[in-house]
Design a protein around this motif. Structure first.
Motif, PDB file in Angstrom:
ATOM      1  N   ARG A 193       8.962  -0.182 -14.260  1.00  0.00           N
ATOM      2  CA  ARG A 193       8.528   1.217 -14.238  1.00  0.00           C
ATOM      3  C   ARG A 193       7.575   1.515 -13.078  1.00  0.00           C
ATOM      4  N   GLU A 194       7.465   0.586 -12.193  1.00  0.00           N
ATOM      5  CA  GLU A 194       6.499   0.740 -11.103  1.00  0.00           C
ATOM      6  C   GLU A 194       6.700   2.046 -10.304  1.00  0.00           C
ATOM      7  N   ASP A 195       7.942   2.346  -9.975  1.00  0.00           N
ATOM      8  CA  ASP A 195       8.187   3.567  -9.184  1.00  0.00           C
ATOM      9  C   ASP A 195       7.727   4.822  -9.927  1.00  0.00           C
ATOM     10  N   GLU A 196       7.955   4.812 -11.233  1.00  0.00           N
ATOM     11  CA  GLU A 196       7.516   5.971 -12.026  1.00  0.00           C
ATOM     12  C   GLU A 196       5.993   6.068 -12.057  1.00  0.00           C
ATOM     13  N   VAL A 197       5.347   4.920 -12.167  1.00  0.00           N
ATOM     14  CA  VAL A 197       3.882   4.928 -12.190  1.00  0.00           C
ATOM     15  C   VAL A 197       3.360   5.506 -10.874  1.00  0.00           C
ATOM     16  N   ILE A 198       3.944   5.049  -9.780  1.00  0.00           N
ATOM     17  CA  ILE A 198       3.503   5.544  -8.469  1.00  0.00           C
ATOM     18  C   ILE A 198       3.771   7.048  -8.352  1.00  0.00           C
ATOM     19  N   ALA A 199       4.962   7.472  -8.748  1.00  0.00           N
ATOM     20  CA  ALA A 199       5.303   8.894  -8.644  1.00  0.00           C
ATOM     21  C   ALA A 199       4.347   9.746  -9.486  1.00  0.00           C
ATOM     22  N   THR A 200       4.002   9.260 -10.655  1.00  0.00           N
ATOM     23  CA  THR A 200       3.082  10.003 -11.533  1.00  0.00           C
ATOM     24  C   THR A 200       1.698  10.122 -10.886  1.00  0.00           C
ATOM     25  N   LEU A 201       1.207   9.012 -10.370  1.00  0.00           N
ATOM     26  CA  LEU A 201      -0.139   9.021  -9.781  1.00  0.00           C
ATOM     27  C   LEU A 201      -0.196   9.911  -8.540  1.00  0.00           C
ATOM     28  N   ARG A 202       0.898   9.998  -7.836  1.00  0.00           N
ATOM     29  CA  ARG A 202       0.920  10.811  -6.610  1.00  0.00           C
ATOM     30  C   ARG A 202       0.820  12.301  -6.903  1.00  0.00           C
ATOM     31  N   LYS A 203       0.908  12.651  -8.182  1.00  0.00           N
ATOM     32  CA  LYS A 203       0.773  14.066  -8.556  1.00  0.00           C
ATOM     33  C   LYS A 203      -0.574  14.391  -9.172  1.00  0.00           C
ATOM     34  N   VAL A 204      -1.436  13.403  -9.254  1.00  0.00           N
ATOM     35  CA  VAL A 204      -2.742  13.655  -9.886  1.00  0.00           C
ATOM     36  C   VAL A 204      -3.740  14.080  -8.814  1.00  0.00           C
ATOM     37  N   PHE A 205      -4.277  15.288  -8.948  1.00  0.00           N
ATOM     38  CA  PHE A 205      -5.228  15.774  -7.950  1.00  0.00           C
ATOM     39  C   PHE A 205      -6.499  14.943  -7.966  1.00  0.00           C
ATOM     40  N   GLY A 206      -6.989  14.674  -6.751  1.00  0.00           N
ATOM     41  CA  GLY A 206      -8.174  13.831  -6.611  1.00  0.00           C
ATOM     42  C   GLY A 206      -7.817  12.466  -6.041  1.00  0.00           C
ATOM     43  N   ILE A 207      -6.519  12.125  -6.140  1.00  0.00           N
ATOM     44  CA  ILE A 207      -6.092  10.825  -5.604  1.00  0.00           C
ATOM     45  C   ILE A 207      -5.681  10.989  -4.150  1.00  0.00           C
ATOM     46  N   HIS A 208      -6.261  10.174  -3.301  1.00  0.00           N
ATOM     47  CA  HIS A 208      -5.902  10.233  -1.889  1.00  0.00           C
ATOM     48  C   HIS A 208      -4.619   9.452  -1.606  1.00  0.00           C
ATOM     49  N   SER A 209      -4.560   8.223  -2.102  1.00  0.00           N
ATOM     50  CA  SER A 209      -3.346   7.428  -1.873  1.00  0.00           C
ATOM     51  C   SER A 209      -3.270   6.291  -2.884  1.00  0.00           C
ATOM     52  N   VAL A 210      -2.075   5.726  -3.001  1.00  0.00           N
ATOM     53  CA  VAL A 210      -1.884   4.577  -3.889  1.00  0.00           C
ATOM     54  C   VAL A 210      -1.084   3.504  -3.148  1.00  0.00           C
ATOM     55  N   SER A 211      -1.302   2.267  -3.538  1.00  0.00           N
ATOM     56  CA  SER A 211      -0.538   1.168  -2.954  1.00  0.00           C
ATOM     57  C   SER A 211      -0.074   0.243  -4.054  1.00  0.00           C
TER      58      SER A 211
ATOM     59  N   GLU B 162      -0.534 -11.089  -9.686  1.00  0.00           N
ATOM     60  CA  GLU B 162      -0.214  -9.986 -10.594  1.00  0.00           C
ATOM     61  C   GLU B 162       0.016  -8.711  -9.799  1.00  0.00           C
ATOM     62  N   LYS B 163       1.015  -7.931 -10.255  1.00  0.00           N
ATOM     63  CA  LYS B 163       1.296  -6.671  -9.573  1.00  0.00           C
ATOM     64  C   LYS B 163       0.330  -5.595 -10.076  1.00  0.00           C
ATOM     65  N   VAL B 164      -0.311  -4.894  -9.173  1.00  0.00           N
ATOM     66  CA  VAL B 164      -1.193  -3.788  -9.584  1.00  0.00           C
ATOM     67  C   VAL B 164      -0.955  -2.598  -8.657  1.00  0.00           C
ATOM     68  N   ILE B 165      -1.284  -1.433  -9.162  1.00  0.00           N
ATOM     69  CA  ILE B 165      -1.265  -0.246  -8.308  1.00  0.00           C
ATOM     70  C   ILE B 165      -2.726   0.085  -7.993  1.00  0.00           C
ATOM     71  N   ILE B 166      -3.039   0.082  -6.711  1.00  0.00           N
ATOM     72  CA  ILE B 166      -4.407   0.436  -6.303  1.00  0.00           C
ATOM     73  C   ILE B 166      -4.459   1.946  -6.084  1.00  0.00           C
ATOM     74  N   ILE B 167      -5.523   2.549  -6.550  1.00  0.00           N
ATOM     75  CA  ILE B 167      -5.702   3.992  -6.385  1.00  0.00           C
ATOM     76  C   ILE B 167      -6.966   4.244  -5.565  1.00  0.00           C
ATOM     77  N   ARG B 168      -6.808   5.042  -4.503  1.00  0.00           N
ATOM     78  CA  ARG B 168      -7.997   5.426  -3.730  1.00  0.00           C
ATOM     79  C   ARG B 168      -8.258   6.912  -3.953  1.00  0.00           C
ATOM     80  N   TYR B 169      -9.500   7.275  -4.151  1.00  0.00           N
ATOM     81  CA  TYR B 169      -9.719   8.695  -4.315  1.00  0.00           C
ATOM     82  C   TYR B 169     -10.141   9.353  -3.013  1.00  0.00           C
ATOM     83  N   GLY B 170      -9.974  10.678  -2.979  1.00  0.00           N
ATOM     84  CA  GLY B 170     -10.169  11.381  -1.717  1.00  0.00           C
ATOM     85  C   GLY B 170     -11.521  12.027  -1.613  1.00  0.00           C
TER      86      GLY B 170
END
Ligand code: ATP
Ligand code: MG
Length: 395
Positions: free
Chosen positions: A60-78, A2-10
């Motif tokens: 919509r994966e690219d949009e999800v990634i782009a959105t998450l990259r603008k949320v403060f507190g997130i260090h990185s996503v994969s 399954e495709k998932v977006i992993i979020i790491r916080y900073g």
């Protein structure tokens, strides 16, 4: 698979006892950003300091990634494949995921004979093999299916395999940096003085980065400033929303105040006195909404109204600390941020600002506070402020 977006916080990693508070804010900001984007059509899960977003429409994966990259507190996503850890089956699932990633990487890659390594993190200690042995074993599937060669130190691709404790593994290639900072809402609330210029939107970004939740106030002087100028400010607010979360925007009618100053005070003090009114009105709004600070886009020495003396005389009308995150920025530095966050193109659209109405030819550069206070005695400050506040509209 399954495709998932992993979020790491900073930085909130560093928070000791309060970490769960910061985490719940971050999660709620992530969810509201994704709700806006996907209308609830996704799943969110958390385990062991990582979050994962899944079950969304793949296109919509690219949009999800782009959105998450603008949320403060997130260090990185994969962007990762989530598979069941099938140790007993020789990691067949992980291998399949690696194969898909590697074949795609080879297709996309322009360089011949690219080098790679596999990095394994093994939280699941039921697996007796050490990480490097697992990595060596998994590299085979990449060697078999691509022209890539192994190089542990000088590599083009680092395939990562994260074997979690809960029997699930994530397989991915690289990550996208987020904006870092702290989750919006963890550092109290403040009121941003938002003009249509380049600087104040950047100031909003900077304060939101440190976790401040912002409201915005804009001073408009119709008919000297147009409906389009106001629209521009609303659009700037909207461009900032992915970073700041949506700011409530208050527009204050400022014409009468400007006309009165123009009529009763020496021209060269126009801007100083006008800014003092802005601070008075901003302070009233801040009191009403329980906001704890006032934020401007001022930068030391940029213009006459941004000298230490000018800021001192402005600030004495503020009932809250005035934060100026750009105080030591060069214009170039501010412009770089504005371009990166997407406000620059909107900010340079040519519309009039209230500050450009009745602009004095020679504004005072070092106004003395006592002198300014003296000059203001010509004005009925309280009732001017009262009427301006009475005319506020929210957007
Ligand atoms: P900006 O690019 O943000 O407009 P500026 O370099 O043009 O800044 P000024 O116009 O002197 O500088 O404004 C300094 C600060 O005062 C702005 O950054 C903003 O915070 C505030 N400000 C100026 N005009 C307005 C306005 N019409 N409404 C609200 N705030 C304003
Ligand atoms: Mg301006």
């Amino acid at each position: 698979m399954e495709k998932v977006i992993i979020i790491r916080y900073g930085e909130i990693f560093l928070k000791g006892k309060n970490r769960s508070y910061f985490e719940s804010l971050l999660i709620s900001n992530i969810k509201s950003a994704l709700d806006d984007l996907l209308g609830g059509n996704y799943s969110f899960s958390r385990s062991q300091g990582r979050y994962a977003v899944s079950n969304f429409e793949l296109k919509r994966e690219d949009e999800v990634i782009a959105t998450l990259r603008k949320v403060f507190g997130i260090h990185s996503v994969s962007s990762a494949f989530m598979v069941r850890t099938d140790f007993e089956n020789d990691f067949e699932n992980i291998r399949s995921a690696l194969k898909v990633l590697a074949v795609k990487a080879e297709e996309d890659n322009l360089k011949k004979d690219a080098r790679f390594r596999v990095t394994v993190k093994r939280a699941d200690k039921r697996i007796p093999m050490p990480s490097y042995e697992i990595a060596a074993k998994l590299a085979g599937v990449i060697l078999d299916n691509t022209s890539f060669k192994v190089d542990l130190t000088d590599f083009d691709f680092d395939f990562e395999v994260d074997i979690r404790e809960n029997g699930v593994s994530y397989v991915y290639l690289g990550s996208f940096l987020g904006v870092g900072g702290l989750p919006v809402g963890c550092s109290s609330k403040g009121l941003l003085l938002l003009s249509g210029g380049i600087d104040s939107p950047v100031a909003a970004y900077m304060m939101a980065k440190r976790g401040m939740k912002l409201f915005a106030v804009h001073f408009a002087s119709p008919p000297y400033t147009s409906e389009r100028a106001k629209q521009k400010v609303i659009e700037l607010r909207d461009i900032l929303s992915p970073y700041t979360t949506k700011m409530r925007l208050f527009v204050v009618p400022f014409t009468e105040i400007q006309l009165e100053i123009h009529k009763h005070c020496p021209e060269e003090f126009m801007i100083t006195i006008m800014r003092r009114f802005m601070m008075r009105i901003a302070s009233r709004l801040a009191e009403k909404f329980d906001l704890k600070a006032i934020i401007t886009g001022e930068s030391l020495g940029q213009v006459a109204s941004q000298t230490v003396e000018s800021m001192t005389s402005t600030e004495s009308c503020a009932k809250f600390p005035v934060f100026r995150p750009l105080i030591a920025f060069d214009k170039d530095e501010t412009m770089d941020v504005a371009k990166r966050i997407g406000t620059y193109e909107k900010s340079i659209e040519p519309f009039e600002d209230c500050c450009t109405v009745f602009l004095p030819k020679n504004p005072v550069i070092h106004p003395r506070l006592e002198k300014v206070v003296e000059l203001e005695k010509e004005l009925d400050i309280d009732s001017l402020v009262e009427r301006a506040i009475g005319g506020i509209e929210e957007y």
